[in-house]
Design a protein around this motif. Structure first.
Motif, mmCIF file in Angstrom:
data_model
loop_
_atom_site.group_PDB
_atom_site.id
_atom_site.type_symbol
_atom_site.label_atom_id
_atom_site.label_comp_id
_atom_site.label_asym_id
_atom_site.label_seq_id
_atom_site.Cartn_x
_atom_site.Cartn_y
_atom_site.Cartn_z
ATOM 1 N N GLY A 289 2.785 1.314 -8.681
ATOM 2 C CA GLY A 289 2.058 -0.118 -8.112
ATOM 3 C C GLY A 289 2.413 0.549 -6.811
ATOM 4 N N ASP A 290 1.474 -0.349 -5.803
ATOM 5 C CA ASP A 290 1.683 -0.959 -4.627
ATOM 6 C C ASP A 290 3.184 -1.405 -3.959
ATOM 7 O OD1 ASP A 290 1.480 -3.501 -5.169
ATOM 8 O OD2 ASP A 290 -0.196 -3.657 -3.804
ATOM 9 N N ALA A 300 -0.494 2.159 -2.730
ATOM 10 C CA ALA A 300 -0.357 2.112 -3.955
ATOM 11 C C ALA A 300 -0.925 3.589 -4.900
ATOM 12 C CB ALA A 300 -1.774 1.123 -4.814
#
Length: 315
Positions: A289-290, A300
């Protein structure tokens, strides 16, 4: 590989991982609690047209992402926007941000409006349980690609990974879209503020390929102000941000003919991390995930690609 790989989350990180695994010829299944793909690069359909209430656009430095941008541009789902004062191209989806995720999704198998509540390991495989009590599986591996607080709960089978995800503080952001009958007298299409209330304003209807019925602007509040007003009614949020926008422009705004507010509870991480992705390679559980990097769209994308790379290396 006979069993599929489960990817929980169809935002940019999850779709990046899915793209890499599909290229490697591996079967997979996407799950997302929302009605469609994209996460913060999704768009809100409204009576005045599509509105980008999440990420207004992004920069790209990673060579692999730049290669993808060439493909997306050729396919008509992406374009650079010269309105942003930056030496690097600023990219937006066309005719809306969600076109990028829709293009990446393609024909990948995906279950939407499906919130996964538990990930647990059987004797030889992984199973997922959703909030309706439906079990999904078996899966050989699982990639969790949701915001850090939600990821922590789904990573309970790998306590080290769960603890790392739980340590990430995610910032909330209120977003407001305003539609005006006539264009505002503003010479710039993107504005950033050093302000207690407003973080940025984007001339959404001025982006390439837009056909909004009204002149629309999207305002993002600061994380600090949002934290203090998490439960403020949407009408009050709209009033506060519209008033702040008028003050920053130094002019009275005409009455908005359209207004909408949306709260992003987990918009971006409070600080940068340099993990790339999290992995329990032996157990077959991964997270991306970011929040594993810098909170950007590019972050991301890179995180999802890294999770796929770690998974492929474990085979």
């Amino acid at each position: 590989m006979s069993q599929k790989i489960a990817i929980i989350g169809a935002g940019m990180a999850g779709l990046s991982a899915a793209h890499a695994l599909r290229q490697a010829g591996l079967p997979l299944q996407l799950f997302d609690k929302s009605r469609g793909s994209g996460g913060r690069i999704s768009s809100k359909r409204s009576e005045i047209g599509a509105l980008d209430l999440g990420t207004p656009g992004f920069l790209a430095h990673d060579p692999a992402l730049r290669t993808m941008l060439v493909e997306w541009t050729s396919a008509g789902s992406c374009a650079s926007w010269a309105a942003v004062d930056n030496p690097q191209p600023y990219w937006v989806g066309t005719p809306r941000m969600s076109a990028i995720s829709r293009g990446l999704l393609g024909d990948l198998p995906a279950a939407f409006s499906c919130r996964i509540s538990e990930v647990f390991r059987g004797e030889h495989h992984w199973q997922l349980l959703d909030t309706e009590g439906v079990s999904h599986g078996p899966f050989s591996h699982v990639i969790v690609a949701v915001p850090a607080p939600q990821a922590a709960a789904l990573l309970s089978s790998a306590p080290v990974l769960a603890a790392r995800a739980a340590s990430v503080v995610m910032e909330p952001v209120w977003a407001v879209a305003l539609g005006f009958a006539e264009a505002l007298p503003c010479v710039r299409h993107t504005l950033r503020f050093d302000d207690e209330i407003l973080r940025q304003a984007t001339h959404d209807s001025a982006k390439p390929g837009r056909d909004n019925r009204l002149d629309s602007w999207v305002l993002h509040a600061t994380a600090g102000w949002t934290r203090q007003h998490l439960d403020l009614p949407k009408e009050a949020v709209i009033d506060h941000l519209a008033h702040a926008f008028a003050e920053r422009l130094g002019q009275c705004l005409p009455p908005a003919e359209f207004a909408i507010a949306h709260r992003w509870l987990y918009a971006y991480p409070a600080r940068r991390n340099d993990w790339g992705a999290l992995a329990d390679s032996q157990g077959g559980l991964f997270a991306c995930g970011d929040w594993c990097l810098d909170g950007t769209v590019e972050g991301a994308w890179r995180s999802g690609a890294r999770a796929a790379q770690l998974l492929l290396a474990s085979l």
